[in-house]
Structure formats: structure tokens, C-alpha cells
Design a protein around this motif. Structure first.
Motif, PDB file in Angstrom:
ATOM      1  N   ASN A  13      -8.072 -55.841   8.476  1.00  0.00           N
ATOM      2  CA  ASN A  13      -9.433 -56.401   9.296  1.00  0.00           C
ATOM      3  C   ASN A  13      -9.532 -55.082  10.716  1.00  0.00           C
ATOM      4  O   ASN A  13     -10.003 -55.935  11.458  1.00  0.00           O
ATOM      5  N   ASP A  14      -8.383 -54.063  10.634  1.00  0.00           N
ATOM      6  CA  ASP A  14      -9.210 -53.214  11.447  1.00  0.00           C
ATOM      7  C   ASP A  14      -9.637 -51.758  10.998  1.00  0.00           C
ATOM      8  O   ASP A  14      -9.403 -50.844  11.575  1.00  0.00           O
ATOM      9  N   LEU A  15     -10.921 -52.325   9.910  1.00  0.00           N
ATOM     10  CA  LEU A  15     -11.667 -51.272   9.403  1.00  0.00           C
ATOM     11  C   LEU A  15     -12.813 -50.935  10.702  1.00  0.00           C
ATOM     12  O   LEU A  15     -13.305 -51.063  11.164  1.00  0.00           O
ATOM     13  N   MET A  16     -12.620 -49.031  10.413  1.00  0.00           N
ATOM     14  CA  MET A  16     -13.594 -48.763  11.297  1.00  0.00           C
ATOM     15  C   MET A  16     -14.415 -47.256  10.702  1.00  0.00           C
ATOM     16  O   MET A  16     -13.611 -46.835   9.886  1.00  0.00           O
ATOM     17  N   PRO A  17     -15.423 -46.814  11.311  1.00  0.00           N
ATOM     18  CA  PRO A  17     -16.112 -45.872  11.029  1.00  0.00           C
ATOM     19  C   PRO A  17     -15.458 -44.386  10.980  1.00  0.00           C
ATOM     20  O   PRO A  17     -15.153 -44.267  12.029  1.00  0.00           O
ATOM     21  N   LEU A  18     -15.413 -43.191  10.500  1.00  0.00           N
ATOM     22  CA  LEU A  18     -14.387 -42.105  10.567  1.00  0.00           C
ATOM     23  C   LEU A  18     -14.550 -41.929  11.946  1.00  0.00           C
ATOM     24  O   LEU A  18     -14.258 -41.220  12.896  1.00  0.00           O
ATOM     25  N   PRO A  19     -16.556 -41.458  12.462  1.00  0.00           N
ATOM     26  CA  PRO A  19     -16.896 -40.860  13.505  1.00  0.00           C
ATOM     27  C   PRO A  19     -16.486 -42.347  14.573  1.00  0.00           C
ATOM     28  O   PRO A  19     -16.386 -41.292  15.512  1.00  0.00           O
ATOM     29  N   ALA A  20     -16.405 -43.295  14.487  1.00  0.00           N
ATOM     30  CA  ALA A  20     -16.097 -44.315  16.204  1.00  0.00           C
ATOM     31  C   ALA A  20     -14.169 -44.120  15.625  1.00  0.00           C
ATOM     32  O   ALA A  20     -13.863 -43.631  17.713  1.00  0.00           O
ATOM     33  N   VAL A  21     -13.541 -43.630  15.582  1.00  0.00           N
ATOM     34  CA  VAL A  21     -11.938 -43.329  15.212  1.00  0.00           C
ATOM     35  C   VAL A  21     -12.194 -42.191  15.845  1.00  0.00           C
ATOM     36  O   VAL A  21     -10.978 -41.030  16.538  1.00  0.00           O
ATOM     37  N   ILE A  22     -12.957 -40.683  15.442  1.00  0.00           N
ATOM     38  CA  ILE A  22     -12.901 -39.974  15.678  1.00  0.00           C
ATOM     39  C   ILE A  22     -13.270 -39.916  17.617  1.00  0.00           C
ATOM     40  O   ILE A  22     -12.145 -39.049  18.231  1.00  0.00           O
ATOM     41  N   ASP A  23     -13.851 -40.662  18.072  1.00  0.00           N
ATOM     42  CA  ASP A  23     -14.463 -40.855  19.098  1.00  0.00           C
ATOM     43  C   ASP A  23     -13.150 -41.126  20.322  1.00  0.00           C
ATOM     44  O   ASP A  23     -12.943 -41.174  21.655  1.00  0.00           O
ATOM     45  N   LEU A  24     -12.731 -42.103  19.650  1.00  0.00           N
ATOM     46  CA  LEU A  24     -11.684 -42.590  20.507  1.00  0.00           C
ATOM     47  C   LEU A  24      -9.976 -41.670  19.861  1.00  0.00           C
ATOM     48  O   LEU A  24      -9.883 -41.903  21.839  1.00  0.00           O
ATOM     49  N   LEU A  25      -9.877 -41.163  19.097  1.00  0.00           N
ATOM     50  CA  LEU A  25      -9.473 -40.475  19.384  1.00  0.00           C
ATOM     51  C   LEU A  25      -9.315 -39.378  20.807  1.00  0.00           C
ATOM     52  O   LEU A  25      -8.164 -38.478  21.355  1.00  0.00           O
ATOM     53  N   ARG A  26     -10.606 -39.019  20.748  1.00  0.00           N
ATOM     54  CA  ARG A  26     -10.801 -37.804  21.772  1.00  0.00           C
ATOM     55  C   ARG A  26     -10.944 -38.001  22.955  1.00  0.00           C
ATOM     56  O   ARG A  26     -10.430 -37.596  23.322  1.00  0.00           O
ATOM     57  N   LYS A  27     -10.876 -39.419  23.708  1.00  0.00           N
ATOM     58  CA  LYS A  27     -10.324 -39.965  24.475  1.00  0.00           C
ATOM     59  C   LYS A  27      -8.840 -40.292  24.915  1.00  0.00           C
ATOM     60  O   LYS A  27      -8.783 -40.625  25.973  1.00  0.00           O
ATOM     61  N   THR A  28      -8.078 -39.736  23.994  1.00  0.00           N
ATOM     62  CA  THR A  28      -6.659 -39.895  24.726  1.00  0.00           C
ATOM     63  C   THR A  28      -5.686 -38.655  25.433  1.00  0.00           C
ATOM     64  O   THR A  28      -4.780 -38.777  25.363  1.00  0.00           O
ATOM     65  N   GLY A  29      -6.919 -37.733  25.181  1.00  0.00           N
ATOM     66  CA  GLY A  29      -6.239 -36.213  25.450  1.00  0.00           C
ATOM     67  C   GLY A  29      -5.540 -35.480  24.212  1.00  0.00           C
ATOM     68  O   GLY A  29      -4.898 -34.316  24.574  1.00  0.00           O
ATOM     69  N   HIS A  30      -5.568 -36.243  23.898  1.00  0.00           N
ATOM     70  CA  HIS A  30      -4.890 -35.508  21.805  1.00  0.00           C
ATOM     71  C   HIS A  30      -6.387 -35.543  20.930  1.00  0.00           C
ATOM     72  O   HIS A  30      -5.833 -36.347  19.967  1.00  0.00           O
ATOM     73  N   PRO A  31      -6.906 -35.222  20.985  1.00  0.00           N
ATOM     74  CA  PRO A  31      -8.332 -34.859  20.140  1.00  0.00           C
ATOM     75  C   PRO A  31      -8.195 -34.716  18.579  1.00  0.00           C
ATOM     76  O   PRO A  31      -6.888 -33.761  18.330  1.00  0.00           O
ATOM     77  N   ALA A  32      -8.348 -35.388  17.157  1.00  0.00           N
ATOM     78  CA  ALA A  32      -8.341 -34.954  16.093  1.00  0.00           C
ATOM     79  C   ALA A  32      -9.735 -34.785  15.810  1.00  0.00           C
ATOM     80  O   ALA A  32     -10.284 -35.409  15.711  1.00  0.00           O
TER      81      ALA A  32
END
Length: 99
Positions: free
Chosen positions: A24-43
Motif C-alpha cells: 500500500n506504499d506504491l509511489m511514482p518513481l519521480p516522487a521517490v527521487i524527490d523524497l530521497l533528495r531531501k535526505t542529504g543522500h540523493p539517489a
């Protein structure tokens, strides 16, 4: 004459596996990339796709799904929790290799 037991009637259920429920946690890949960018360790997208390929090569499939739209567009959806676990391992490995 006695009737035969009808146990054999349900044997087909063992041949057809039930599909695993989608997370139940499916997300579009671009949204995941944006969230990981905010962690300080972007992928990047290619890095995330490499994680998915590596997990599948190890026999640990990550849940991914491609959806097509009526307008002709396509979008890849990924399990956010699966990506977070791969991201955690990637950051740990990267930090342990630094001097």
C-alpha cells in the motif's frame, strides 16, 4: 454403492497460486527521487533502477509496477518501503568506504 469423497475437486487451487497483494506504499518513481533528495543522500533514477535489478538478481524481488494511461503516458510505481531499505544499505556502504 457409497459416494466417493469429493476431496479431488479442490486440487486445482494448489496449482494456481494466489497473487501476492500489492503493497500500500506504491509511489511514482519521480516522487521517490524527490523524497530521497531531501535526505542529504540523493539517489538518481539509474541508481534506484540498479538497486531493483540487483535485488531481483539476488532473488529478493522489489515490488515495482508499470502503469499505462489512456493518454499514452507510462509511469513506474515502486514500493517506497523497499526503496528505503535499499537506500539505507547504500548509504551505510557508502559511509563505510569513506576515510
Amino acid at each position: 454403492m457409497a459416494a466417493r469423497p469429493r476431496e479431488y475437486a479442490m486440487a486445482i487451487e494448489h496449482l494456481i497460486p494466489a497473487p501476492a497483494p500489492a503493497p500500500n506504499d506504491l509511489m511514482p518513481l519521480p516522487a521517490v527521487i524527490d523524497l530521497l533528495r531531501k535526505t542529504g543522500h540523493p539517489a538518481s533514477e539509474s541508481t534506484i533502477r540498479r538497486w531493483i535489478d540487483q535485488a531481483e538478481a539476488r532473488g529478493e524481488p522489489m515490488y515495482t509496477e508499470r502503469r499505462r494511461f489512456v493518454t499514452g503516458g507510462r509511469r513506474a510505481y515502486v514500493s517506497y518501503s523497499d526503496i528505503l531499505m535499499a537506500h539505507r544499505d547504500w548509504v551505510r556502504a557508502k559511509d563505510s568506504n569513506e576515510p
